[in-house]
Structure formats: structure tokens, C-alpha cells
Write a protein that holds these residues in place. Structure first.
Motif, PDB file in Angstrom:
ATOM      1  N   ILE A   1       8.877  53.655 -20.186  1.00  0.00           N
ATOM      2  CA  ILE A   1      10.319  53.325 -20.629  1.00  0.00           C
ATOM      3  C   ILE A   1      11.051  54.512 -21.012  1.00  0.00           C
ATOM      4  N   VAL A   2      10.378  55.266 -21.695  1.00  0.00           N
ATOM      5  CA  VAL A   2      10.908  56.590 -21.861  1.00  0.00           C
ATOM      6  C   VAL A   2      11.523  57.467 -20.905  1.00  0.00           C
ATOM      7  N   LEU A   3      10.453  57.844 -19.893  1.00  0.00           N
ATOM      8  CA  LEU A   3      10.792  58.354 -18.844  1.00  0.00           C
ATOM      9  C   LEU A   3      11.869  57.606 -17.985  1.00  0.00           C
TER      10      LEU A   3
ATOM     11  N   TYR B   1      10.041  56.118  -8.582  1.00  0.00           N
ATOM     12  CA  TYR B   1       9.599  56.021  -9.743  1.00  0.00           C
ATOM     13  C   TYR B   1       8.745  54.876  -9.897  1.00  0.00           C
ATOM     14  N   SER B   2       8.924  53.496  -9.299  1.00  0.00           N
ATOM     15  CA  SER B   2       8.195  52.475  -8.998  1.00  0.00           C
ATOM     16  C   SER B   2       6.811  52.742  -8.387  1.00  0.00           C
ATOM     17  N   PHE B   3       6.981  53.549  -7.627  1.00  0.00           N
ATOM     18  CA  PHE B   3       5.742  53.924  -6.565  1.00  0.00           C
ATOM     19  C   PHE B   3       4.763  54.680  -7.579  1.00  0.00           C
TER      20      PHE B   3
ATOM     21  N   TYR C   1       5.781  63.163  -9.948  1.00  0.00           N
ATOM     22  CA  TYR C   1       4.287  63.292  -9.667  1.00  0.00           C
ATOM     23  C   TYR C   1       3.493  64.049 -10.903  1.00  0.00           C
ATOM     24  N   LEU C   2       4.269  65.247 -11.418  1.00  0.00           N
ATOM     25  CA  LEU C   2       3.837  65.764 -12.388  1.00  0.00           C
ATOM     26  C   LEU C   2       3.621  65.102 -13.833  1.00  0.00           C
ATOM     27  N   LEU C   3       4.730  64.354 -14.278  1.00  0.00           N
ATOM     28  CA  LEU C   3       4.932  63.720 -15.425  1.00  0.00           C
ATOM     29  C   LEU C   3       3.797  62.618 -15.394  1.00  0.00           C
ATOM     30  N   PHE C   4       3.699  61.754 -14.255  1.00  0.00           N
ATOM     31  CA  PHE C   4       2.709  60.584 -14.252  1.00  0.00           C
ATOM     32  C   PHE C   4       1.395  61.370 -14.403  1.00  0.00           C
ATOM     33  N   SER C   5       1.362  62.494 -13.337  1.00  0.00           N
ATOM     34  CA  SER C   5      -0.444  62.968 -13.428  1.00  0.00           C
ATOM     35  C   SER C   5      -0.711  63.333 -14.950  1.00  0.00           C
TER      36      SER C   5
END
Length: 128
Positions: free
Chosen positions: A15-17, A42-44, A108-112
Motif C-alpha cells: 500500500i505504501v509503494l 507492480y501487480s506482477f 524488483y529491488l524494492l520488492f526483493s
């Protein structure tokens, strides 16, 4: 960290992202910051990161001695699917690639980062 606790913190992180991504074009109206298919990317990443965490957590719980291998395997699977996504997207997209590359790798980096941080917290609790 239990899966339920991870899910709650992960939803808050998503939600923040999403809020930041929503506000960026409003704050910088003259600059093109997001690609036209940003919410697809983003959803992926939101989905594949949750699946990768679930698989790594499952591997950690089944055999804690090979937990690092479960983590590395989930990261490798995530990277493989991400590369496949880039290939499919770039074959079908008609727009310039720089904005897509910046959006893709930042997500990719933020989710990783969040996934690895959460998994390492699990390992820290197992070592105590």
C-alpha cells in the motif's frame, strides 16, 4: 515471522509503494516517470514476491538446515519469472525502454529487499 504476520506487513508495504507510485505523477506532472503498464508490472511483482516468500518459508519450515537453499531457490525462481516477464513485455510493447527499465528494476529491488529482509528475520529467529 509467521505467514499471517508477513501477509499483514507485506500488504502495508504494498500500500505504501502504491501510494508513492500514485503520487509521483501528481508531484511531477511535467515528467514522465511511470510507464503506461506500470500497474501491470507492480501487480506482477506483488504476486511473484508473495509466492517466492511462501515457497522459501515453506522450505525453511520443512528443513531448517537447508533454509538458505530454499531462500536462494525462491530468489532464483523469482528472477527467472522476472526475466520471462521482461522478454514477453519487450516483445509486445511499442514504447521506449528506459522508463520501463527504471520502473522494472526499481520495483524488483524494492520488492526483493522486503522479501529478503523478512526471510533473514526468520533465519535470525531460528539461530537463537
Amino acid at each position: 515471522m509467521s505467514l499471517a504476520r508477513f501477509t499483514v506487513s507485506y500488504l502495508l508495504y504494498c500500500i505504501v509503494l502504491a501510494g508513492i507510485a500514485y503520487l509521483l505523477p501528481i508531484i511531477f506532472p511535467d515528467a514522465r516517470i511511470l510507464t503506461s503498464k506500470f500497474w501491470l508490472i507492480y501487480s506482477f511483482f506483488a504476486g511473484i514476491t508473495y509466492i517466492a516468500y511462501f515457497c522459501a518459508d515453506l522450505g525453511l519450515k520443512r528443513n531448517p538446515e537447508v533454509g538458505i537453499m530454499a531462500i536462494m531457490g525462491s530468489i532464483a525462481v523469482k528472477m527467472f519469472f522476472s526475466l520471462a516477464f521482461v522478454l514477453i513485455y519487450s516483445l509486445n510493447a511499442k514504447e521506449k525502454g528506459l522508463i520501463f527499465v527504471l520502473n522494472f528494476f526499481s520495483l524488483y529491488l524494492l520488492f526483493s529487499f522486503f522479501e529478503i529482509y523478512s526471510l533473514l528475520r526468520n533465519l535470525r529467529h531460528q539461530n537463537k
